[in-house]
Design a protein around this motif. Structure first.
Motif, PDB file in Angstrom:
ATOM      1  N   ASP A 113     -16.761 -50.774  26.591  1.00  0.00           N
ATOM      2  CA  ASP A 113     -15.681 -51.324  25.781  1.00  0.00           C
ATOM      3  C   ASP A 113     -15.675 -50.723  24.373  1.00  0.00           C
ATOM      4  O   ASP A 113     -14.625 -50.463  23.806  1.00  0.00           O
TER       5      ASP A 113
ATOM      6  N   TYR B  99     -14.189 -47.310  24.907  1.00  0.00           N
ATOM      7  CA  TYR B  99     -12.782 -47.377  25.291  1.00  0.00           C
ATOM      8  C   TYR B  99     -11.919 -47.731  24.085  1.00  0.00           C
ATOM      9  O   TYR B  99     -10.865 -47.140  23.857  1.00  0.00           O
TER      10      TYR B  99
ATOM     11  N   SER C 168      -8.870 -45.392  22.353  1.00  0.00           N
ATOM     12  CA  SER C 168      -7.464 -45.772  22.280  1.00  0.00           C
ATOM     13  C   SER C 168      -6.957 -45.895  20.837  1.00  0.00           C
ATOM     14  O   SER C 168      -5.805 -46.242  20.624  1.00  0.00           O
TER      15      SER C 168
ATOM     16  N   PRO D   5      -4.703 -43.793  29.865  1.00  0.00           N
ATOM     17  CA  PRO D   5      -4.284 -44.570  31.026  1.00  0.00           C
ATOM     18  C   PRO D   5      -5.486 -45.274  31.669  1.00  0.00           C
ATOM     19  O   PRO D   5      -6.569 -44.687  31.767  1.00  0.00           O
ATOM     20  N   LYS D   6      -5.306 -46.518  32.049  1.00  0.00           N
ATOM     21  CA  LYS D   6      -6.377 -47.339  32.640  1.00  0.00           C
ATOM     22  C   LYS D   6      -7.141 -46.589  33.713  1.00  0.00           C
ATOM     23  O   LYS D   6      -8.357 -46.639  33.778  1.00  0.00           O
TER      24      LYS D   6
ATOM     25  N   LYS E  56      -9.678 -44.295  32.373  1.00  0.00           N
ATOM     26  CA  LYS E  56     -10.595 -44.880  31.407  1.00  0.00           C
ATOM     27  C   LYS E  56     -12.063 -44.645  31.775  1.00  0.00           C
ATOM     28  O   LYS E  56     -12.838 -44.091  30.993  1.00  0.00           O
ATOM     29  N   ASN E  57     -12.369 -45.020  33.011  1.00  0.00           N
ATOM     30  CA  ASN E  57     -13.748 -44.900  33.456  1.00  0.00           C
ATOM     31  C   ASN E  57     -14.269 -43.478  33.387  1.00  0.00           C
ATOM     32  O   ASN E  57     -15.346 -43.200  32.888  1.00  0.00           O
TER      33      ASN E  57
END
Ligand SMILES: Nc1ncnc2c1ncn2[C@@H]1O[C@H](COP(=O)(O)OP(=O)(O)OP(=O)(O)O)[C@@H](O)[C@H]1O
Ligand SMILES: Nc1ncnc2c1ncn2[C@@H]1O[C@H](COP(=O)(O)OP(=O)(O)OP(=O)(O)O)[C@@H](O)[C@H]1O
Ligand code: SF4
Ligand SMILES: [Mg+2]
Ligand SMILES: [Mg+2]
Lengths: 328, 335
Positions: B114, B117, B121, B127-128, B131-132
């Motif tokens: 988090d 992430y 951003s 894009p979700k 993300k990983n």
């Protein structure tokens, strides 16, 4: 480590693990060593190798890491059996620690002077004047100029290196029998580093203090230590007299480490460094074999299957490696 | 000539020392005392100097985390000291700082993934679905393992935390990164890995670094130019090569001679500075280095030297010493 007398500290088969819902992270795995009175043991090893957890265990501060097995004998008594109340008397007095992160031991809302005073009052019977003198002297000794002004400052008002030195002063304040120093001089430039190391050595000579020092700086290790333990993936993989270790390293990881030092000496001229490969694998990902096997240039079939034992040679040089034991 | 990205102009930062029942300011800590320099786009400028000489304070005032007592900071031509809060916040995204103690700069209640992430951003929305993947790529770059992304900062070792702080700064994709002692808590191979990574990113994205470190070897490796500070002031500034090959200020010389050797047999031949580290509360008169300088004269005690170039050396080699010229001319007889 040969010593006829009983060592001040003796750690036997210490293992520390972190337990999550369905996982066990073995941070320290079957570590044994001892430190005679007045001597210095250094621990080196990669980031994440378990150095700090080993050190914290000696004060029973490894939580949430659990001490799974082992015993820690300090002056012959097992620390792990002591009551918390007894531990509080030992911490800061008989055994004190310079933490890797200054914020672990400095409280943000008390001045440096207040905190040092608190430590003194907990452990020693001094009147206010004597305490102030001891504090000022100690701050001066760790190279903090104008201590009478600095005493009234809060930790965030000190520079990074000064915080580290205030912490060193705090650890030395009650003249401990065992000083644990976890990366004590990382934030310090060479001149002040030299001053601190000299101070520790001097106290050591005067008070026969024992020292456990963790550092990735081989300059510091070379200058301070009688013996050195090399950790890798939670294990001690090599342990020897400091001269022996530098002259005749036996474990492939130690050899690589010392070679990378030589590279470091050169890289400044050549502007070239060899970055290390992927991070090491933790034991649980590497099954039962030698932790270093995935990266080891000498590995044999047995290496990935069975963890080599820590074997001692005639010079009290310990190595945990299947092939190094028959003298490469 | 490359574009100027950062300009520090006659910067001063004093911290008041208060005392007495009225809590009056009795005196000041002159942490940074009249410093000027510029940094060009795509360049790495190193800052070295003794503990407490004001390096972190310079960094913090550049980012306006501290109000300067006097002087101005220009970033891409804009005076940061005059910007309004909102504008400043926007500009700050272009500048990231990696702090000396990562512990206090990482949110203890956020998992690594988090933290990273969120940083990613700030500049552009990832894009979700990706993300990983991006978090993993970042972790790998700084030598952490994917499974560690679920951890909280306190569940990491000292060096691992430091690398998370580095990853977070990189994730923002800023133009300028101020690195405050970022590799000193790492072992040598990790140091090499991070330095290597910083260089590569610099080539790829034309990043600019201000690199604070007390490790001269590291500074030498990473920097194009080096600033040497002493008690709140700049005493020498030059290209890396010129500084290390022909240091002029006696303080710089003492610093360079103190680089330790990693071997138990090697006797350390340090040119240990005699005398105390002066306090920034009452800095010495004249040249601040004079009480510890082997060449100090009466002039040095009285007159503060200015930072300037000398005839015989490289053009951009500036030094604040009354005898800079002499030292440059007869180096061998001095050192
Ligand atoms: N709360 C925790 N939960 C799970 N794992 C943890 C926790 N705290 C530490 N660890 C892990 O334990 C291992 C050993 O950590 P330790 O702090 O002893 O490393 P270290 O050798 O001191 O490294 P460094 O040089 O980076 O400080 C690391 O891999 C770390 O990720
Ligand atoms: N918030 C503050 N309040 C009062 N004094 C401060 C504050 N922050 C810094 N100082 C003082 O300013 C001086 C310079 O500190 P700074 O942190 O810039 O040093 P540094 O060069 O980064 O040193 P180090 O290498 O030890 O981190 C020190 O004397 C410090 O005590
Ligand atoms: S036991 Fe095998 S894998 Fe491990 S270090 Fe020795 S040779 Fe390498
Ligand atoms: Mg550690
Ligand atoms: Mg600093």
């Amino acid at each position: 480590m040969a010593s006829t007398k009983q060592p001040l500290l003796s750690v036997r088969h210490l293992s520390v693990s972190f337990f999550t819902k369905n996982d066990e992270v073995k941070a320290v795995d079957d570590v044994s060593f001892s430190i005679p009175k007045g001597q210095t043991l250094g621990i080196v090893g990669e980031s994440g190798a378990g150095k700090s957890m080993t050190a914290l265990s000696l004060l029973r501060l490894s939580q949430p890491g659990e001490i799974v097995t082992g015993e820690i004998l300090f002056e012959g008594e097992n620390i792990l059996k002591k009551k918390e109340r007894e531990m509080r008397k030992i911490r800061g007095k008989d055994i004190s620690m310079i933490f890797q992160d200054p914020m672990n031991s400095l409280h943000p809302t008390y001045t440096i002077g207040q905190q040092l005073r608190e430590v003194l009052y907990t452990h020693e019977h001094l009147n206010k004047k004597q305490a102030t003198k001891r504090i000022m002297d100690m701050l001066q000794l760790v190279g903090i100029s104008a201590p009478e002004k600095r005493m009234h400052q809060y930790p965030h008002e000190l520079s990074g290196g000064m915080k580290q030195r205030a912490m060193i002063a705090m650890a030395l304040l009650c003249y401990p029998k065992l000083l644990i120093a976890d990366e004590p001089t990382t934030a310090l430039d060479v001149t002040i580093q030299a001053q601190i190391l000299t101070l520790i050595k001097e106290l050591q000579r005067k008070l026969a203090m024992s020292v456990l020092i963790i550092s990735h700086d081989f300059g510091v290790i070379a200058e301070m230590c009688d013996h050195v333990a090399v950790m890798y993936g939670g294990n001690i993989v090599e342990m020897a007299d400091v001269h022996h270790l530098f002259e005749k390293p036996k474990h492939p990881y130690t050899i690589e480490l010392l070679q990378s030092l030589l590279r470091k000496d050169r890289h400044t001229n050549e502007k070239k460094v060899r970055p290390i490969k992927e991070p090491f694998l933790r034991s649980e990902e590497n099954g039962t074999g030698c932790r270093f096997a995935p990266k080891c240039p000498y590995k044999q079939e047995i290496c990935a299957k069975r963890l080599p034992p820590l074997i001692q040679d005639e010079h009290n040089h310990y190595t945990r490696c299947w092939i190094a034991s028959d003298d490469r | 000539m490359r574009k100027e990205i950062l300009k520090v102009d006659h910067l001063k930062k004093y911290f008041p020392i208060k005392s007495g029942i009225w809590n009056r300011t009795v005196t000041n800590i002159k942490a940074v005392d009249n410093i000027s320099f510029t940094v060009h786009e795509g360049e790495t400028v190193g800052i070295v100097g003794e503990s407490g000489c004001g390096k972190s304070t310079v960094a913090r005032t550049i980012l306006q985390l501290e109000q300067p007592t006097a002087g101005n900071i220009y970033f891409e031509g804009k005076n940061l000291c005059l910007l309004r809060k909102k504008e400043l916040r926007r500009k700050r995204k272009e500048m990231q700082m990696i702090f000396q103690h990562p512990h206090s700069s990482l949110n203890p209640r956020q998992r690594l993934k988090d933290i990273l992430y969120e940083a990613m951003s700030i500049q552009k929305v990832v894009p979700k679905a990706r993300k990983n993947e991006q978090v993993h790529a970042l972790l790998q770059k700084v030598g952490l393992q994917p499974h560690q992304q679920e951890r909280y900062p306190h569940e990491l070792s000292g060096g691992e935390k430091q690398r998370v702080a580095i990853a977070r700064a990189l994730a923002v994709q800023p133009k300028l990164i101020i690195c405050d002692e970022i590799v000193s808590s790492l072992d040598i191979s990790r140091q090499a890995q991070i330095l290597h990574l910083l260089k590569k990113l610099q080539q790829d994205f034309n990043l600019t670094y201000l690199f604070i470190s007390h490790d001269l070897e590291v500074v030498r490796y990473i920097s194009d130019r080096v600033i040497v500070m002493y008690v709140g002031q700049i005493v020498e500034m030059a290209t890396t090569q010129s500084l290390f090959e022909s240091p002029m200020h006696p303080y710089t010389h003492a610093l360079l001679s103190a680089i330790p050797t990693p071997h138990p047999k090697a006797k350390r031949k340090r040119l240990l500075l005699k005398g105390e580290v002066p306090s920034p509360v009452e800095p010495p008169s004249g040249c601040r280095f004079h009480p510890r300088c082997p060449f100090a004269t009466e002039t040095c005690k009285k007159v503060a030297p200015t930072l300037q170039g000398t005839k015989d050396v490289e053009q951009n080699h500036l030094v604040a010493c009354h005898y800079g010229e002499d030292i440059a001319r007869n180096r061998s007889s001095f050192f």
